[in-house]
Design a protein around this motif. Structure first.
Motif, short mmCIF file in Angstrom:
data_model
loop_
_atom_site.label_atom_id
_atom_site.label_comp_id
_atom_site.label_asym_id
_atom_site.label_seq_id
_atom_site.Cartn_x
_atom_site.Cartn_y
_atom_site.Cartn_z
N LEU A 2 0.85 -1.12 0.11
CA LEU A 2 -0.24 -0.03 -0.14
C LEU A 2 0.88 1.11 -0.12
O LEU A 2 0.32 2.17 -0.70
CB LEU A 2 -1.04 0.03 1.28
N THR A 3 2.03 1.08 0.47
CA THR A 3 2.97 2.33 0.73
C THR A 3 3.50 2.60 -0.72
O THR A 3 3.47 3.79 -1.18
CB THR A 3 4.04 2.08 1.55
N ILE A 4 3.96 1.33 -1.39
CA ILE A 4 4.36 1.60 -2.75
C ILE A 4 3.37 2.32 -3.64
O ILE A 4 3.50 3.28 -4.53
CB ILE A 4 5.04 0.34 -3.44
N LEU A 5 2.05 1.66 -3.44
CA LEU A 5 0.91 2.51 -4.24
C LEU A 5 0.78 3.79 -3.87
O LEU A 5 0.59 4.71 -4.71
CB LEU A 5 -0.35 1.68 -4.21
N PHE A 6 0.81 4.32 -2.85
CA PHE A 6 0.56 5.58 -2.38
C PHE A 6 2.02 6.51 -2.84
O PHE A 6 1.72 7.86 -3.16
CB PHE A 6 0.65 5.74 -0.78
N ALA A 7 3.24 6.14 -2.85
CA ALA A 7 4.37 6.75 -3.02
C ALA A 7 4.31 7.06 -4.63
O ALA A 7 4.61 8.17 -4.98
CB ALA A 7 5.45 6.03 -2.59
N THR A 8 4.06 6.11 -5.45
CA THR A 8 3.91 6.13 -6.86
C THR A 8 2.98 7.22 -7.19
O THR A 8 3.29 8.03 -8.25
CB THR A 8 3.31 4.84 -7.44
N ARG A 9 1.78 7.56 -6.50
CA ARG A 9 0.82 8.49 -6.77
C ARG A 9 1.53 9.98 -6.77
O ARG A 9 1.44 10.98 -7.51
CB ARG A 9 -0.24 8.39 -5.95
N PHE A 10 2.53 10.19 -5.71
CA PHE A 10 3.07 11.53 -5.58
C PHE A 10 4.39 11.66 -5.62
O PHE A 10 5.13 12.91 -5.77
CB PHE A 10 2.73 11.88 -3.71
N LEU A 11 5.36 10.65 -6.27
CA LEU A 11 6.71 10.61 -6.32
C LEU A 11 7.03 11.48 -7.56
O LEU A 11 8.02 12.10 -7.81
CB LEU A 11 7.19 9.14 -6.80
N GLY A 12 6.12 11.63 -8.55
CA GLY A 12 6.58 12.25 -9.91
C GLY A 12 6.45 13.77 -9.81
O GLY A 12 7.30 14.45 -10.31
N SER A 13 5.75 14.11 -8.46
CA SER A 13 5.78 15.79 -8.31
C SER A 13 6.81 16.16 -7.50
O SER A 13 7.07 17.30 -7.12
CB SER A 13 4.47 16.00 -7.57
N VAL A 14 7.66 15.23 -6.93
CA VAL A 14 8.89 15.45 -6.11
C VAL A 14 9.97 16.13 -6.95
O VAL A 14 10.44 15.24 -7.78
CB VAL A 14 9.35 14.40 -5.15
N LYS A 15 10.73 17.27 -6.67
CA LYS A 15 11.51 17.89 -7.66
C LYS A 15 12.72 18.33 -6.85
O LYS A 15 14.00 18.37 -7.49
CB LYS A 15 11.00 19.05 -8.26
N THR A 16 12.72 18.55 -5.49
CA THR A 16 13.76 18.85 -4.84
C THR A 16 14.16 17.88 -3.70
O THR A 16 13.30 17.01 -3.35
CB THR A 16 13.32 20.29 -4.13
N ARG A 17 15.49 18.20 -3.14
CA ARG A 17 15.62 17.23 -2.16
C ARG A 17 15.02 17.39 -0.75
O ARG A 17 14.63 16.43 -0.08
CB ARG A 17 17.59 17.45 -1.81
N VAL A 18 14.56 18.52 -0.36
CA VAL A 18 13.83 18.69 0.76
C VAL A 18 12.41 17.78 0.59
O VAL A 18 11.94 17.35 1.49
CB VAL A 18 13.38 20.11 1.19
N GLN A 19 11.86 17.99 -0.59
CA GLN A 19 10.62 17.18 -0.78
C GLN A 19 11.01 15.66 -0.59
O GLN A 19 9.83 15.02 -0.24
CB GLN A 19 10.14 17.63 -2.21
N PHE A 20 12.00 15.06 -1.05
CA PHE A 20 12.14 13.63 -0.61
C PHE A 20 11.96 13.26 0.54
O PHE A 20 11.45 12.42 1.12
CB PHE A 20 13.53 13.23 -1.56
N ILE A 21 12.86 14.12 1.55
CA ILE A 21 12.65 13.98 2.98
C ILE A 21 11.26 14.15 3.60
O ILE A 21 10.78 13.30 4.46
CB ILE A 21 13.53 15.00 3.65
N ASN A 22 10.66 15.20 2.98
CA ASN A 22 9.19 15.03 3.38
C ASN A 22 8.36 14.02 3.07
O ASN A 22 7.57 13.37 3.67
CB ASN A 22 8.73 16.26 2.94
N LEU A 23 8.49 13.37 1.54
CA LEU A 23 7.76 12.54 1.53
C LEU A 23 8.09 11.28 2.16
O LEU A 23 7.49 10.21 2.42
CB LEU A 23 8.25 12.03 -0.16
N GLY A 24 9.33 10.99 2.43
CA GLY A 24 9.98 9.69 3.54
C GLY A 24 9.01 9.86 4.86
O GLY A 24 8.68 8.90 5.31
#
Length: 701
Positions: free
Chosen positions: A379-401
């Motif tokens: 379920l986490t993979i499915l959720f992450a795939t939905r929002f991963l494409g919009s991540v552009k910066t390094r800070v956004q990756f930490i926030n997504l984690g």
């Protein structure tokens, strides 16, 4: 060839190695297939190895065995205690009160029968009838009354018979009012009731026993329903074993309860261990066949790139070794999402999604088929795939984690609360999930630069770094060749818009446009945009030398970019953005001096554009320079110029390798025209306005 006969049939088996010629062996398709076979076999070996160790364990136990040595729990284990639940159910069944159906007519019937019995006795006593009517009682009451009982009562006097009749009727009424359950007799009923005020003779006991029948019939269905209702309300029972706890002592006799504990700890009988290993092998072979067919079809382009394949292999190797040796003890502390993030950064979201699912499927045997972890991670993979494409910066990756950790925590707590309830283990695992979420983003950002550098992969982060105008190479371009720098910025603006419109990579196209002409820094004044109205060096040299200088800037840029470690994909654009275009101006000048001049000496060395992005940059490069030469920049003039240039490129065969459709080309023309009009602030004139403008000019003259 193997041959054998069976039941009159002849069976033939032949195993032959497939013959491949050199063209097949060295083709991209076969190399891709071989790579995937090696990759999936590697995953199978690592995953199967987690089960292999159980086969070679020194102690293998079966029921009634003697424990050979003390066994301690290697880790915290919470398992479903089936035997504990069965024991509770057994107690409920034993303690449950049986349900009966009350039949009041039974008591009335046999009380009446007893009364008729004494009527019959008295009539004989009074000589009104000669013999006792045994058939009457058998037909009406289904009673077989023994003659000795009748004779015993007849031996009494009339007064004694009436007295006995009265006493026994009272007792029978009292017995039926207390209730006689199915399976009970008069004797057992009397034993449980307070009838000690009357001393009964043997004959009296026998008479009462004849007319005593259960007036409470056992209701099997209702009893089963009541028991089932109580059993259904019993939750699954769980037992927790702490790491280091003594589970079984040496010399103990093994029973079902102890075997259950051993199974929870992963210590199985030899037969069961072999069976589990075999089933795991079948499971892995099945998913390998499915995975092979999916990825070799869907990701042929990505996996044909040996750098992407190498990076994927390394990411999986690191992830699988961590799960192999630490998975069971630190399952929720392992940042699985890091591998998922890395594949998205290095390749793309679709690639990360499919390989994330593959990783999870192969990891499952290593975590002893923990379905809670499997569901949460899926379920986490499915959720992450939905929002991963919009991540552009390094800070956004930490926030997504961190966001994914919260999602995992909610899912985990929901499942475990409904299944196990709240416990110390659940709270501890929840803390691990939060920490793993924080680690996943930070760890990703720490590892990405090394993978980019080691495998020379152009990731989205690398593109953003290269697109920074403070980059030393771009800074030098702006200082040494300001005209070329401005031209590159214009090409980037036009190309990015066109790439986005046809579904190409807009970020890569923009960044590659910045660098496509850096080779002009070697001899900047030989290019018109850098001459600033000054002297033209071409006027003082031969057209042959001029052509050499102009043609050299693609290779000069390639070598310069290589020195600055610019990724290969962008360096390829430097060679391809002119393709094998012909320098007609210098060729004609040279031909006026020498009729034998070769046309090939005045063509760029290429290669021709191989991608949509490269083709767009080629067209934008030619169009941007040409549009600057248009005196009256109207919509029609600009579009006409663009169509002419693109038609010439098509006619010259420059776009044949770029995989552009006619629909793409038409879209590019529209976007180029609109973007260039916006850059040059051209006001679009509507029908009638152009004529009015011409009349105004005439009046002014």
């Amino acid at each position: 060839m193997k041959k054998f006969n069976f039941l009159g049939f002849r069976f033939l088996f032949r195993v032959e190695r497939e013959n491949r010629d050199d063209v097949q062996v060295y083709s991209d398709t076969y190399q891709l297939k071989d790579r995937m076979v090696y990759f999936l076999v590697f995953l199978m070996i690592i995953s199967l190895s987690s089960q292999l160790g159980n086969i070679f364990q020194r102690n293998k136990y079966i029921d009634k065995d003697i424990i050979k040595e003390n066994i301690y729990a290697p880790r915290d284990v919470k398992y479903k205690d089936v035997l504990k639940r069965e024991a509770i159910i057994k107690d409920i069944v034993e303690e449950s009160e049986k349900k009966y159906i009350y039949l009041p007519e039974i008591g009335k019937k046999y009380s009446r029968g007893l009364n008729e019995f004494y009527d019959e006795i008295l009539q004989i006593k009074e000589k009104k009838i000669k013999n006792f009517d045994y058939d009457f009682f058998e037909e009406n009451y289904k009673l077989k009354i023994a003659p000795e009982i009748v004779d015993g009562v007849l031996d009494l006097s009339k007064r004694e018979i009436n007295s006995q009749r009265k006493d026994l009727m009272e007792i029978l009424d009292k017995v039926y009012s207390h209730g006689i359950r199915e399976g009970e007799t008069f004797i057992t009923t009397m034993a449980g009731k307070d009838f000690k005020d009357k001393e009964l003779s043997n004959i009296e006991f026998k008479v009462l026993d004849i007319f005593t029948f259960p007036n409470y019939v056992y209701d099997r269905e209702r009893t089963k329903f009541e028991i089932k209702k109580r059993v259904d309300g019993i939750e699954d029972q769980y037992t927790t074993v702490k790491a280091g706890e003594l589970v079984l002592k040496k010399g103990e006799l093994l029973d079902k309860e102890k075997i259950q504990v051993l199974n929870a700890l992963g210590i199985y009988s030899f037969a069961e261990t072999v069976l589990r290993f075999s089933v795991t092998g079948i499971y892995l072979i099945t998913v390998s066949v499915i995975a092979y067919n999916i990825v070799t079809t869907k990701f042929k382009k990505e996996l044909s790139n040996k750098n992407i394949y190498g990076a994927t292999f390394l990411v999986f190797a690191l992830l699988f070794f961590i799960f192999r040796f630490f998975g069971k003890d630190y399952l929720y502390l392992i940042p699985f999402e890091t591998g998922f993030f890395l594949l998205q950064i290095l390749v793309n979201s679709a690639y990360a999604f499919y390989f994330g699912i593959i990783a999870l499927i192969y990891i499952t045997p290593m975590i002893n088929y923990d379905m809670v972890y499997f569901v949460i991670t899926l379920l986490t993979i499915l959720f992450a795939t939905r929002f991963l494409g919009s991540v552009k910066t390094r800070v956004q990756f930490i926030n997504l984690g961190i966001q994914l950790a919260i999602v995992k925590l909610i899912i985990y707590f929901s499942i475990t609360f409904l299944t196990f309830g709240v416990s110390e283990t659940v709270l501890l695992d929840s803390t691990k999930i939060i920490l793993a979420g924080i680690f996943s983003g930070v760890l990703t950002l720490a590892i990405v630069p090394y993978l980019e550098r080691s495998f020379n992969i152009l990731s989205s982060f690398k593109l953003l770094e290269l697109g920074d105008l403070s980059n030393p190479l771009l800074r030098d371009l702006s200082v040494k060749t300001p005209g070329t720098f401005y031209h590159s910025m214009m090409v980037a603006a036009v190309s990015e818009a066109a790439a986005e419109a046809i579904g190409a990579d807009p970020i890569f196209t923009r960044v590659a446009s910045y660098y496509h002409d850096i080779g002009k820094m070697k001899r900047p004044k030989f290019y018109v945009e850098n001459q600033e109205g000054g002297e033209n060096p071409h006027d003082k040299i031969s057209p042959f030398l001029s052509a050499l200088v102009i043609l050299a800037h693609t290779k000069d840029g390639f070598e310069m970019a290589k020195k600055y470690k610019v990724p290969r994909e962008i360096r390829d654009i430097m060679l391809e953005h002119h393709g094998t275009t012909f320098l007609a101006y210098f060729y004609n000048k040279a031909k006026s001096l020498d009729e034998n001049v070769r046309e090939d000496d005045f063509r760029y060395s290429g290669p021709k554009p191989k991608t949509k992005e490269s083709a767009i940059i080629m067209l934008a490069d030619s169009i941007e320079a040409a549009v600057r030469s248009i005196e009256h920049k109207t919509y029609n003039n600009i579009e006409e110029m663009i169509r002419k240039i693109i038609f010439n490129k098509l006619e010259d065969g420059q776009l044949k390798d770029a995989d552009l459709t006619f629909k793409d080309i038409e879209t590019i023309i529209k976007v180029f025209t609109k973007t260039i009009i916006g850059i040059h602030h051209v006001r679009i004139k509507y029908p009638g306005q152009e004529k009015e403008s011409e009349e105004n000019k005439t009046d002014e003259n």
